[in-house]
Design a protein around this motif. Structure first.
Motif, PDB file in Angstrom:
ATOM      1  N   UNK A 121       0.824  -1.203   0.000  1.00  0.00           N
ATOM      2  CA  UNK A 121       0.000   0.000   0.000  1.00  0.00           C
ATOM      3  C   UNK A 121       0.861   1.256   0.000  1.00  0.00           C
ATOM      4  N   UNK A 122       1.890   1.272   0.858  1.00  0.00           N
ATOM      5  CA  UNK A 122       2.786   2.438   0.922  1.00  0.00           C
ATOM      6  C   UNK A 122       3.524   2.624  -0.406  1.00  0.00           C
ATOM      7  N   UNK A 123       4.023   1.542  -0.977  1.00  0.00           N
ATOM      8  CA  UNK A 123       4.797   1.642  -2.218  1.00  0.00           C
ATOM      9  C   UNK A 123       3.962   2.262  -3.334  1.00  0.00           C
ATOM     10  N   UNK A 124       2.720   1.833  -3.470  1.00  0.00           N
ATOM     11  CA  UNK A 124       1.884   2.370  -4.539  1.00  0.00           C
ATOM     12  C   UNK A 124       1.386   3.777  -4.217  1.00  0.00           C
ATOM     13  N   UNK A 125       1.226   4.105  -2.950  1.00  0.00           N
ATOM     14  CA  UNK A 125       0.958   5.503  -2.586  1.00  0.00           C
ATOM     15  C   UNK A 125       2.157   6.379  -2.955  1.00  0.00           C
ATOM     16  N   UNK A 126       3.354   5.847  -2.760  1.00  0.00           N
ATOM     17  CA  UNK A 126       4.564   6.589  -3.119  1.00  0.00           C
ATOM     18  C   UNK A 126       4.598   6.837  -4.632  1.00  0.00           C
ATOM     19  N   UNK A 127       4.268   5.823  -5.425  1.00  0.00           N
ATOM     20  CA  UNK A 127       4.237   5.996  -6.876  1.00  0.00           C
ATOM     21  C   UNK A 127       3.212   7.054  -7.278  1.00  0.00           C
ATOM     22  N   UNK A 128       2.057   7.050  -6.622  1.00  0.00           N
ATOM     23  CA  UNK A 128       1.039   8.058  -6.918  1.00  0.00           C
ATOM     24  C   UNK A 128       1.534   9.464  -6.579  1.00  0.00           C
ATOM     25  N   UNK A 129       2.274   9.580  -5.484  1.00  0.00           N
ATOM     26  CA  UNK A 129       2.760  10.897  -5.062  1.00  0.00           C
ATOM     27  C   UNK A 129       3.776  11.458  -6.044  1.00  0.00           C
ATOM     28  N   UNK A 130       4.465  10.580  -6.785  1.00  0.00           N
ATOM     29  CA  UNK A 130       5.490  11.033  -7.722  1.00  0.00           C
ATOM     30  C   UNK A 130       4.906  11.480  -9.062  1.00  0.00           C
ATOM     31  N   UNK A 131       3.596  11.295  -9.240  1.00  0.00           N
ATOM     32  CA  UNK A 131       2.977  11.692 -10.498  1.00  0.00           C
ATOM     33  C   UNK A 131       2.870  13.204 -10.641  1.00  0.00           C
ATOM     34  N   UNK A 132       2.858  13.909  -9.509  1.00  0.00           N
ATOM     35  CA  UNK A 132       2.620  15.351  -9.546  1.00  0.00           C
ATOM     36  C   UNK A 132       3.814  16.129  -9.025  1.00  0.00           C
ATOM     37  N   UNK A 133       4.032  17.280  -9.652  1.00  0.00           N
ATOM     38  CA  UNK A 133       4.930  18.268  -9.070  1.00  0.00           C
ATOM     39  C   UNK A 133       4.158  19.003  -7.976  1.00  0.00           C
ATOM     40  N   UNK A 134       4.859  19.796  -7.182  1.00  0.00           N
ATOM     41  CA  UNK A 134       4.218  20.463  -6.050  1.00  0.00           C
ATOM     42  C   UNK A 134       3.046  21.341  -6.477  1.00  0.00           C
ATOM     43  N   UNK A 135       3.190  22.013  -7.622  1.00  0.00           N
ATOM     44  CA  UNK A 135       2.146  22.938  -8.064  1.00  0.00           C
ATOM     45  C   UNK A 135       1.126  22.286  -8.990  1.00  0.00           C
ATOM     46  N   UNK A 136       1.308  21.004  -9.267  1.00  0.00           N
ATOM     47  CA  UNK A 136       0.449  20.302 -10.222  1.00  0.00           C
ATOM     48  C   UNK A 136      -0.794  19.791  -9.511  1.00  0.00           C
TER      49      UNK A 136
END
Length: 267
Positions: free
Chosen positions: A173-188
């Motif tokens: 669960x954490x690993x895939x949450x991490x992948x989701x978090x990397x999809x966006x830049x801070x302002x995206x």
């Protein structure tokens, strides 16, 4: 014969009309949440925060605050269980369950604070419903585990299997949450089709591993209520993942049709 096999996996518990009524109410509530998702009446958070009819007095919370509220009361229940039952009645299984509950909801709140990148809002009514559900589930798991003290353990001991399944679930669960978090830049604030991990097979692998987390806790606990919680979470997340897949298909023309909702190659 089937009843004897089932009894081997479940604790004997004190039986009362109040317990049966509580189990019945829990099943009804979880069934309603699942049917709402399948019929398009989504709980309004994440991608579906603005779905459904808009009430004139609908209160919106910033997603970070709303999502934190979802898990904080359950975390408090987990921490409080160590204060209310400091010795765990000398039961390693009870200690494992309290620890698993606390770790799970602590992880979720820490992810909200430091990992996830949010857009949109969470409707206050939804935050209250989900928060109350998580709190009631966590507190009740602890309570019914305490009620098993003095009763014989199930003949088939699943607690160590449960620890392995729980760790697999929380790690995935954490690993895939991490992948989701990397999809966006801070302002995206926009959405993208997730990549990496099991996202090539299902659109909600984080839900799949969350189900494993609850299954792991149910194996640690082996009470009727913990199994109900695992089943209820699985059904709800099955419906939510199905709605999520439909949402992606509606938003992205290039969404890969071979990517399922929750279970690779199946659903």
């Amino acid at each position: 014969m089937i009843a004897e096999i089932v009894e081997g996996f479940v604790y004997q518990e004190p039986s009362s009309i109040y317990t049966k009524a509580f189990y019945g109410a829990t099943c009804l509530a979880l069934l309603c949440l699942t049917l709402w998702e399948f019929t398009g009446k989504h709980l309004q958070y994440s991608k579906f925060w603005n779905s459904g009819s808009k009430k004139s007095k609908q209160v919106l919370l910033p997603s970070k605050i709303g999502m934190f509220i979802l898990y904080a009361p359950a975390l408090i229940a987990g921490i409080s269980s160590f204060l209310l039952f400091p010795n765990g009645d000398g039961d390693i299984r009870f200690l494992m369950l309290k620890s698993a509950l606390t770790i799970h909801f602590l992880k979720r709140d820490l992810e909200v604070l430091f990992l996830h990148k949010f857009s949109g809002f969470t409707v206050l009514e939804t935050a209250v419903i989900i928060s109350a559900t998580y709190f009631a589930s966590a507190a009740s798991m602890v309570y019914f585990q305490h009620q098993t003290q003095g009763f014989p353990e199930p003949s088939i001991d699943l607690k160590y299997v449960g620890v392995v399944v729980f760790l697999l679930g929380i790690g995935g669960n954490f690993y895939h949450h991490y992948l989701l978090s990397k999809l966006r830049e801070k302002s995206d604030k926009g959405y993208k089709i997730p990549r990496g991990g099991l996202f090539s097979l299902v659109i909600c692998p984080h839900y799949l591993f969350e189900i494993l987390t609850f299954v792991g806790m149910s194996f640690i606990s082996q009470t009727t209520f913990s199994y109900l919680c695992a089943l209820g979470s699985a059904l709800y997340l099955l419906a939510r993942s199905n709605a999520t897949r439909k949402w992606y298909i509606s938003k992205f023309e290039n969404f890969p049709k071979n990517v399922k909702a929750l279970i690779p190659y199946v659903f």
